[in-house]
Motif scaffolding. Structure first.
Motif, PDB file in Angstrom:
ATOM      1  N   ARG A  40       0.822  -1.214   0.000  1.00 19.56           N
ATOM      2  CA  ARG A  40       0.000   0.000   0.000  1.00 19.56           C
ATOM      3  C   ARG A  40       0.851   1.256   0.000  1.00 19.56           C
ATOM      4  O   ARG A  40       0.390   2.310  -0.399  1.00 19.56           O
ATOM      5  N   ALA A  41       2.078   1.144   0.473  1.00 23.43           N
ATOM      6  CA  ALA A  41       2.938   2.314   0.636  1.00 23.43           C
ATOM      7  C   ALA A  41       3.853   2.556  -0.559  1.00 23.43           C
ATOM      8  O   ALA A  41       4.307   3.678  -0.763  1.00 23.43           O
ATOM      9  N   LYS A  42       4.128   1.519  -1.343  1.00 25.96           N
ATOM     10  CA  LYS A  42       5.108   1.628  -2.415  1.00 25.96           C
ATOM     11  C   LYS A  42       4.502   1.319  -3.779  1.00 25.96           C
ATOM     12  O   LYS A  42       3.556   0.552  -3.888  1.00 25.96           O
ATOM     13  N   THR A  43       5.130   1.888  -4.797  1.00 23.85           N
ATOM     14  CA  THR A  43       4.802   1.491  -6.159  1.00 23.85           C
ATOM     15  C   THR A  43       5.590   0.223  -6.466  1.00 23.85           C
ATOM     16  O   THR A  43       6.506  -0.145  -5.722  1.00 23.85           O
ATOM     17  N   LEU A  44       5.277  -0.412  -7.567  1.00 24.40           N
ATOM     18  CA  LEU A  44       6.035  -1.604  -7.961  1.00 24.40           C
ATOM     19  C   LEU A  44       7.513  -1.287  -8.114  1.00 24.40           C
ATOM     20  O   LEU A  44       8.371  -2.076  -7.730  1.00 24.40           O
ATOM     21  N   GLU A  45       7.822  -0.130  -8.666  1.00 30.23           N
ATOM     22  CA  GLU A  45       9.226   0.260  -8.871  1.00 30.23           C
ATOM     23  C   GLU A  45       9.979   0.465  -7.556  1.00 30.23           C
ATOM     24  O   GLU A  45      11.188   0.294  -7.501  1.00 30.23           O
ATOM     25  N   GLU A  46       9.287   0.851  -6.515  1.00 29.06           N
ATOM     26  CA  GLU A  46       9.926   1.151  -5.229  1.00 29.06           C
ATOM     27  C   GLU A  46      10.175  -0.086  -4.365  1.00 29.06           C
ATOM     28  O   GLU A  46      10.889  -0.015  -3.372  1.00 29.06           O
ATOM     29  N   MET A  47       9.600  -1.204  -4.741  1.00 26.58           N
ATOM     30  CA  MET A  47       9.730  -2.408  -3.920  1.00 26.58           C
ATOM     31  C   MET A  47      11.130  -3.007  -3.987  1.00 26.58           C
ATOM     32  O   MET A  47      11.784  -2.966  -5.022  1.00 26.58           O
ATOM     33  N   THR A  48      11.543  -3.568  -2.863  1.00 28.84           N
ATOM     34  CA  THR A  48      12.796  -4.311  -2.830  1.00 28.84           C
ATOM     35  C   THR A  48      12.569  -5.651  -3.529  1.00 28.84           C
ATOM     36  O   THR A  48      11.413  -6.051  -3.767  1.00 28.84           O
ATOM     37  N   ASP A  49      13.634  -6.362  -3.833  1.00 27.01           N
ATOM     38  CA  ASP A  49      13.495  -7.690  -4.431  1.00 27.01           C
ATOM     39  C   ASP A  49      12.684  -8.607  -3.518  1.00 27.01           C
ATOM     40  O   ASP A  49      11.846  -9.375  -3.977  1.00 27.01           O
ATOM     41  N   GLU A  50      12.933  -8.529  -2.218  1.00 24.65           N
ATOM     42  CA  GLU A  50      12.204  -9.356  -1.253  1.00 24.65           C
ATOM     43  C   GLU A  50      10.706  -9.040  -1.262  1.00 24.65           C
ATOM     44  O   GLU A  50       9.866  -9.942  -1.261  1.00 24.65           O
ATOM     45  N   GLU A  51      10.363  -7.763  -1.295  1.00 29.26           N
ATOM     46  CA  GLU A  51       8.953  -7.366  -1.341  1.00 29.26           C
ATOM     47  C   GLU A  51       8.309  -7.812  -2.650  1.00 29.26           C
ATOM     48  O   GLU A  51       7.179  -8.302  -2.661  1.00 29.26           O
ATOM     49  N   TRP A  52       9.023  -7.636  -3.760  1.00 24.28           N
ATOM     50  CA  TRP A  52       8.515  -8.039  -5.076  1.00 24.28           C
ATOM     51  C   TRP A  52       8.165  -9.525  -5.068  1.00 24.28           C
ATOM     52  O   TRP A  52       7.081  -9.917  -5.483  1.00 24.28           O
ATOM     53  N   GLU A  53       9.089 -10.339  -4.606  1.00 24.15           N
ATOM     54  CA  GLU A  53       8.858 -11.781  -4.581  1.00 24.15           C
ATOM     55  C   GLU A  53       7.722 -12.153  -3.625  1.00 24.15           C
ATOM     56  O   GLU A  53       6.933 -13.054  -3.908  1.00 24.15           O
ATOM     57  N   ALA A  54       7.615 -11.456  -2.505  1.00 25.79           N
ATOM     58  CA  ALA A  54       6.548 -11.726  -1.536  1.00 25.79           C
ATOM     59  C   ALA A  54       5.176 -11.381  -2.088  1.00 25.79           C
ATOM     60  O   ALA A  54       4.166 -11.927  -1.648  1.00 25.79           O
TER      61      ALA A  54
END
Length: 167
Positions: A11-25
């Motif tokens: 909710r706080a980040k755009t797709l571009e702002e996510m870390t690799d860990e967040e992206w995979e999660a």
């Protein structure tokens, strides 16, 4: 995983702002994107099949060789913010699609439910609904056209329309 504003990262980040860990999660583990799709050469229409990529573990609904998938399966589409916006066949319940549209995740997503099993319990995943492409000829795929992968998982599973003002 929460940011400093105490909002969950999706909710706080755009797709571009996510870390690799967040992206995979963010992947809900439904396995729908690992199903083969057929495209009509003349119209561009895409239809889904229940034919799974040879690397899809049909029970876990995860890639059995995620790190090497694009070498093993050259037409495997790697998701990134650009491809999430460009490809039209992402399922309507796909978390990447929902976050990009600033919509909330479904209740069965493991980041909300706390369990990777809820996607299966909700009947959203491909578990028990696929056949492997292993040894199948391409012209046989037409015998396996299905509609359920492109359908929304049901009224009771609907996420909020927009979370801009929701905590």
């Amino acid at each position: 995983m929460r940011d400093s504003g105490n909002k969950p990262f999706w909710r706080a980040k755009t797709l571009e702002e996510m870390t690799d860990e967040e992206w995979e999660a963010l992947c809900d583990g439904c396995g729908r994107c690992c199903l083969n799709k057929l495209e009509d050469y003349d119209t561009g229409e895409i239809v889904w099949t229940n034919v799974a990529c040879s690397l899809l573990d049909g029970e876990a609904c995860r890639c059995s060789d995620y790190e090497n998938r694009q070498e093993t399966v050259p037409d495997c589409v790697g998701l990134n913010p650009r491809t999430v916006r460009e490809i039209t066949w992402l399922p309507p319940s796909c978390a990447y699609r929902l976050v990009d549209e600033r919509r909330d995740l479904y209740w069965w997503h493991h980041l909300l439910s706390g369990s990777h099993e809820t996607v299966h319990q909700a009947g959203v995943s491909v578990r028990g609904r696929t056949v492997s492409e292993e040894g199948m000829e391409l012209d046989e795929f037409e015998e396996h056209v299905v509609e359920w992968p492109d359908q929304n998982p049901g009224e009771g599973n609907r996420p909020s329309k927009n979370y801009e003002n929701n905590p």
